[in-house]
Motif scaffolding. Structure first.
Motif, mmCIF file in Angstrom:
data_model
loop_
_atom_site.group_PDB
_atom_site.id
_atom_site.type_symbol
_atom_site.label_atom_id
_atom_site.label_comp_id
_atom_site.label_asym_id
_atom_site.label_seq_id
_atom_site.Cartn_x
_atom_site.Cartn_y
_atom_site.Cartn_z
ATOM 1 N N MET A 1 0.851 -1.211 0.000
ATOM 2 C CA MET A 1 0.000 0.000 0.000
ATOM 3 C C MET A 1 0.884 1.258 0.000
ATOM 4 S SD MET A 1 -3.236 0.582 -0.187
ATOM 5 C CE MET A 1 -3.640 -1.155 0.049
ATOM 6 N N ILE A 2 0.448 2.213 -0.722
ATOM 7 C CA ILE A 2 1.238 3.444 -0.836
ATOM 8 C C ILE A 2 1.125 4.255 0.450
ATOM 9 C CG2 ILE A 2 1.457 5.636 -2.109
ATOM 10 C CD1 ILE A 2 -0.357 3.543 -4.130
ATOM 11 N N ARG A 3 2.216 4.746 0.900
ATOM 12 C CA ARG A 3 2.190 5.547 2.116
ATOM 13 C C ARG A 3 3.224 6.654 1.952
ATOM 14 N NH1 ARG A 3 -0.099 6.168 6.185
ATOM 15 N NH2 ARG A 3 -1.490 4.598 5.392
ATOM 16 N N ALA A 4 2.850 7.652 1.211
ATOM 17 C CA ALA A 4 3.817 8.707 0.914
ATOM 18 C C ALA A 4 3.381 10.006 1.575
ATOM 19 C CB ALA A 4 3.910 8.896 -0.594
ATOM 20 N N TYR A 5 4.313 10.674 2.122
ATOM 21 C CA TYR A 5 3.996 12.001 2.644
ATOM 22 C C TYR A 5 3.947 12.977 1.475
ATOM 23 C CZ TYR A 5 4.779 10.396 7.348
ATOM 24 O OH TYR A 5 4.657 9.754 8.534
ATOM 25 N N ILE A 72 -2.764 21.092 9.024
ATOM 26 C CA ILE A 72 -3.209 20.070 8.059
ATOM 27 C C ILE A 72 -2.020 19.252 7.580
ATOM 28 C CG2 ILE A 72 -4.310 19.675 5.806
ATOM 29 C CD1 ILE A 72 -6.013 21.998 6.198
ATOM 30 N N HIS A 73 -2.266 17.951 7.486
ATOM 31 C CA HIS A 73 -1.250 17.067 6.929
ATOM 32 C C HIS A 73 -1.951 16.035 6.069
ATOM 33 C CE1 HIS A 73 1.962 14.178 6.567
ATOM 34 N NE2 HIS A 73 1.198 13.257 7.127
ATOM 35 N N MET A 74 -1.541 15.933 4.802
ATOM 36 C CA MET A 74 -2.192 14.965 3.909
ATOM 37 C C MET A 74 -1.308 13.768 3.642
ATOM 38 S SD MET A 74 -4.236 17.230 1.166
ATOM 39 C CE MET A 74 -5.056 15.917 0.275
ATOM 40 N N GLU A 75 -1.940 12.605 3.567
ATOM 41 C CA GLU A 75 -1.213 11.388 3.201
ATOM 42 C C GLU A 75 -1.984 10.644 2.130
ATOM 43 O OE1 GLU A 75 0.000 8.622 6.173
ATOM 44 O OE2 GLU A 75 1.089 10.125 7.342
ATOM 45 N N GLU A 76 -1.221 9.940 1.280
ATOM 46 C CA GLU A 76 -1.860 9.095 0.282
ATOM 47 C C GLU A 76 -2.189 7.759 0.951
ATOM 48 O OE1 GLU A 76 0.209 9.365 -3.489
ATOM 49 O OE2 GLU A 76 -0.704 7.453 -4.094
ATOM 50 N N ILE A 77 -3.382 7.248 0.710
ATOM 51 C CA ILE A 77 -3.779 6.013 1.403
ATOM 52 C C ILE A 77 -4.014 4.834 0.475
ATOM 53 C CG2 ILE A 77 -4.766 7.087 3.469
ATOM 54 C CD1 ILE A 77 -7.554 6.778 2.067
ATOM 55 N N GLY A 78 -3.957 5.056 -0.820
ATOM 56 C CA GLY A 78 -4.201 3.946 -1.742
ATOM 57 C C GLY A 78 -4.664 4.471 -3.079
ATOM 58 N N TYR A 87 -6.585 10.085 -0.749
ATOM 59 C CA TYR A 87 -5.903 10.823 0.317
ATOM 60 C C TYR A 87 -6.726 10.882 1.594
ATOM 61 C CZ TYR A 87 -2.948 12.538 -3.445
ATOM 62 O OH TYR A 87 -2.092 12.617 -4.503
ATOM 63 N N ILE A 88 -5.983 11.094 2.669
ATOM 64 C CA ILE A 88 -6.616 11.455 3.925
ATOM 65 C C ILE A 88 -5.966 12.765 4.374
ATOM 66 C CG2 ILE A 88 -4.975 10.142 5.362
ATOM 67 C CD1 ILE A 88 -7.375 9.400 7.120
ATOM 68 N N ALA A 89 -6.779 13.665 4.900
ATOM 69 C CA ALA A 89 -6.239 14.922 5.450
ATOM 70 C C ALA A 89 -6.409 14.889 6.970
ATOM 71 C CB ALA A 89 -6.981 16.114 4.861
ATOM 72 N N PHE A 90 -5.303 14.961 7.668
ATOM 73 C CA PHE A 90 -5.358 15.067 9.125
ATOM 74 C C PHE A 90 -5.481 16.545 9.468
ATOM 75 C CE2 PHE A 90 -3.177 11.181 8.177
ATOM 76 C CZ PHE A 90 -3.604 10.290 9.144
#
Ligand code: ZN
Length: 884
Positions: A1-5, A72-78, A87-90
């Motif tokens: 699974m992709i997990r890129a900042y 805000i912090h975004m990560e790719e989730i798949g 994406y998910i945005a924290f």
């Protein structure tokens, strides 16, 4: 699974901080100056009439905000099924955002560790933050949640309101701004296409997803779709949020908004506390939204918490999960609702009047996208506020759930599920085990043979102990479903389920599983934790020039079809053969390596079990496997069963052509196809593109270009296809197409006939048969091409229709009943009223007329990719030999 900042913009952020300092020196606030306003970015205010942004614009905006804001912090989730990054945005205080990785570990401990010492637990709950996951607009026609997300993100990133700042210090809001990126763009494009025409607001022709459309929210046990895998991973394996909300829209003329609690029936396996907490969030939303002047908030209405299958399936994993639903507009165009059009109907509300679960009914009038957006923003703020108010309680609750469930697994039966390594279809055991791992369940194997309660369990057998934090989920999907019967009044009407009533993984996949009700320390001492991917194929690539794969396994069909697609030679055994101490039934596959070394190696490695090498040069009676030319009929009207069939065909490497009912009349079907498949679809929709209710036809909200059916001419083409040796496979409601008088035209000559069958399900239903979607038993005949690789008796997914009666055929017609329901004990899992009405009736039939063949199936053989036990009936149907 992709997990890129996605922090490629860190230097930008530094520059920005520098700017903040400068502005501060000048007595200005950076908040006002430097955050990009949604309206500036999109060129319109999100939620304004007749305006929609698409997925790429949404992500670009949030990434821009991520660059500008430390909150805000975004990560790719798949990835979505069509390959878009998800994406998910924290969103939280800058301090929390810089501490995410540490807090992730705390979440995991609270969720999974039942033995935290009191001091550590106290420290974690007093310092931890509540993680609230929100998944927006998985149903792409329900546009408002995603359209409101930039406003929410901007508000939380820029707010100076001390109340909101306190919420953000207590809560990490995890926003998946769009659960279904593919669908979001399809809907936005379609809206744009008809905007400013007479057809503004027309429905999309087809499903708003690569495959499954609205059923994207029926997949959270099966996890077949990549977007759902990405979402489920967040709460199964990665972040363990304590709260989850999925955001939806509903019909236009009922309540304006739905918040929890849901209605009965509810899941027996989910602990009371989950529902209590859902109610706390719902009560706060109802109170907050109503006090802000938002009318029409309802609770305890229509939506139940019985079936696991929606994103909310996380409530079986100790997450306080719920959904919200807003009344819809015409995509983004406003609607006017006449007060006389307002209505409710369904569980919980029978009249559109002030009620305890709808205290301020909305009075009607204009209803706009902006209204929904306002409700969305308000409900989201309320959820964050509630999470903040009860921060410590919620964190304590999460660990308490874990401790209680682990303890229950040691003190209350059942204690384990044991699945023998030796199975009718070994590939499905492997797939089931890996699915459970994806759900965050720990899997063990037996290190040596054990005799427990006079039953021998062998070394290698798979054991799932119930003593795990996610015990409710394990029990729910491994046991047989017994519907919790509740009635509105004593002896009154049954409270029916919102969706289906059966999902038992072992039964749906025909995998043998033993429920163990007596604990054994001896057995527990022999358990070995299984790590990594589970597989029964550890032998590497066979050196043999050919291998044999058993017809019993779906995975053998997948490998055989894949081999054909890769240009390898495949044969099928015409008789049973003994090889390497194993017996291979008729229909088993021989795959030949030939000269395609790479394709061969990839194929061998992909097998979940060891292929049996064919070492000698014995000549077996066999036939060449060739795939027929398949047409799959899919209407334009959100045809989900056809979509699921496409998904199955794609993943099993079966090529096909999609045929729309409107295409029939202009196609020479016999010249182009060998098999035509009709998935479950309404006969009138197939014939005319319209719906028939009572004696009248009704047109849906589709552009006239798409309102087309097979029609009389198309039907003649279909019968001509059959007359020339074509095979027609049909299940569900579409079998009605073939009932009654048919006509074949041969030049000037015409022949009328009727096939020797009738669908008798309407009669049975009148007599009381009711099946909301359950597993029922079918007995199959042996030694028939349609039953190759199948057990004699197994479960099929049925909604009680169609059920067949056949008759003694005349002239050049024939029929065979391939499968029938037993006389007694028809129901295997779920709910059925008057099940005996199906007893001894035909469940699957084969018919012929001249050279034409018809396979009619009374159940969905591939229902939502969750009925692996009956897939082979579909594969056998398409591989049926033609009549010369
Ligand atoms: Zn929805």
């Amino acid at each position: 699974m992709i997990r890129a900042y996605s922090k490629t913009n860190v230097p930008m952020k530094k520059l920005f901080l520098l700017a903040v300092c400068l502005f501060s020196l000048l007595g200005l606030t950076a908040q006002n100056i430097s955050f990009t306003q949604p309206s500036d970015f999109f060129g319109f205010e999100p939620g304004s009439d007749r305006n929609l942004f698409n997925y790429e614009q949404l992500i670009e905006y949030l990434q821009k905000l991520d660059g500008e804001s430390d909150r805000i912090h975004m990560e790719e989730i798949g990835q979505s099924p069509l390959g878009k990054p998800m994406y998910i945005a924290f969103i939280s205080s800058d301090e929390n955002i810089s501490n995410l990785e540490k807090m992730k570990k705390v979440n995991r401990e609270l969720a999974l560790n039942p033995t935290l010492d009191p001091a550590t637990l106290k420290e974690m709950t007093s310092e931890g933050k509540v993680f609230v996951l929100a998944t927006l607009s998985m149903h792409s026609t329900e546009v408002a949640p995603s359209q409101s997300s930039p406003l929410i993100a901007y508000d939380l990133a820029s707010t100076k309101d001390p109340k909101k700042l306190e919420w953000l210090s207590n809560v990490v809001y995890m926003m998946v701004p769009c659960h279904n990126p593919d669908g979001m763009n399809m809907i936005a494009q379609n809206y744009q296409k008809y905007k400013d025409t007479q057809y503004e607001g027309a429905s999309l022709a087809g499903v708003y997803h690569k495959y499954v459309g609205h059923n994207i929210n029926r997949d959270f046990v099966t996890l077949s779709q990549s977007d759902n895998q990405a979402i489920a991973r967040i709460y199964n394996l990665d972040w363990y949020p304590q709260v989850m909300v999925e955001k939806h829209q509903m019909g236009s003329t009922g309540p304006r908004y739905f918040v929890p609690p849901n209605h009965d029936p509810i899941a027996e396996n989910v602990p009371a506390g989950i529902f209590h907490w859902g109610g706390v969030f719902g009560q706060h939303m109802a109170t907050d939204m109503t006090s802000e002047g938002l009318a029409g908030v309802s609770q305890h209405y229509i939506f139940d918490d019985y079936w696991p299958g929606s994103t909310e399936t996380c409530i079986w994993k100790n997450v306080i999960g719920f959904l919200t639903e807003a009344a819809s507009v015409k995509t983004a165009s406003p609607i006017y609702v006449e007060p006389t059009e307002l209505r409710v109907g369904g569980k919980g509300l029978s009249e559109y009047k002030k009620s305890i679960n709808m205290l301020e009914p909305w009075k009607g009038g204009w209803w706009r996208l902006g209204d929904i957006v306002e409700y969305e923003v308000s409900s989201t703020m309320s959820i964050i506020k509630t999470a903040s108010l009860y921060r410590e309680d919620i964190l304590e609750f999460r660990n308490k759930m874990c401790r209680e469930q682990v303890e229950l697994g040691k003190t209350e039966a059942p204690y384990y599920y044991i699945m023998p390594e030796d199975q009718h279809d070994q590939g499905e055991l492997v797939n089931l085990v890996n699915l459970m791992k994806e759900h965050g369940i720990e899997i063990f194997t037996l290190g040596e043979d054990v005799i427990h309660q006079n039953q021998l369990h062998r070394a290698g057998d798979v054991v799932i102990p119930l003593s795990q934090a996610f015990r409710p989920f394990i029990k729910e999907v491994m046991e047989t479903q017994v519907f919790p019967e509740r009635h509105y009044t004593p002896g009154g009407e049954l409270i029916r389920p919102y969706d289906i009533a059966s999902w038992s993984l072992p039964l749906h996949r025909h995998v043998a599983s033993h429920e163990i009700k007596v604990r054994s320390t001896d057995l527990e001492s022999k358990l070995k934790l299984h790590e990594g991917t589970y597989s029964l194929n550890d032998g590497g690539v066979s050196e043999a020039a050919a291998v044999v794969l058993p017809v019993n396994s779906n995975e053998s069909f997948r490998a055989a079809f894949h081999a054909l697609a890769s240009g390898l030679k495949v044969q099928r055994l015409k008789e049973e053969v003994q090889l390497g101490g194993k017996s291979f039934s008729k229909g088993s596959f021989i795959l030949y390596k030939g000269s395609k070394k790479k394709a061969w190696e990839a194929l061998m490695e992909s097998l979940p079990f060891e292929p049996t090498p064919l070492l000698d040069k014995r000549a077996f009676a066999s036939t060449q496997l060739e795939l027929p030319r398949i047409a799959l009929v899919e209407t334009f009207f959100h045809d989900m069963d056809a979509g699921w069939t496409r998904y199955i065909f794609d993943t099993y490497h079966i090529p096909f052509t999609v045929l729309n009912p409107g295409d029939f009349k202009d196609k020479n079907l016999a010249e182009n196809f060998d098999v035509i498949i009709f998935p479950d679809s309404d006969k009138e929709t197939l014939m005319s593109g319209k719906r028939k209710r009572g004696g009248s036809y009704y047109q849906g909200s589709y552009h006239p270009d798409y309102v087309k059916g097979i029609g009389k001419e198309g039907m003649e083409k279909l019968m001509s296809f059959s007359d020339q040796g074509g095979i027609i496979v049909s299940w569900g409601r579409s079998v009605k197409l073939l009932e009654g008088m048919q006509k074949i035209k041969r030049g000037d000559e015409e022949e009328e006939f009727s096939l020797p069958f009738r669908d008798i399900s309407a009669d049975l239903s009148k007599a009381g048969l009711y099946i909301p979607g359950s597993l029922v038993r079918v007995n199959l005949i042996e030694d028939h091409p349609l039953t190759l690789g199948m057990p004699e008796s197994f479960g099929v997914f049925s909604r009680g229709r169609p059920v067949f009666s056949t008759s003694v055929p005349i002239f050049d017609m024939d029929r065979r009943v391939i499968g029938s329901y037993p006389e007694k004990k028809v129901l295997m899992s779920g709910y059925a009223a008057e099940e005996e009405k199906m007893g001894n009736k035909a469940a699957m039939i084969w018919m012929k007329k001249g050279k034409g063949q018809f396979v009619l199936i009374g159940f969905n053989p591939q229902f939502r990719a969750s009925t692996q036990g009956s897939y082979k009936l579909l594969f056998n149907s398409i591989l049926l030999e033609k009549i010369d």
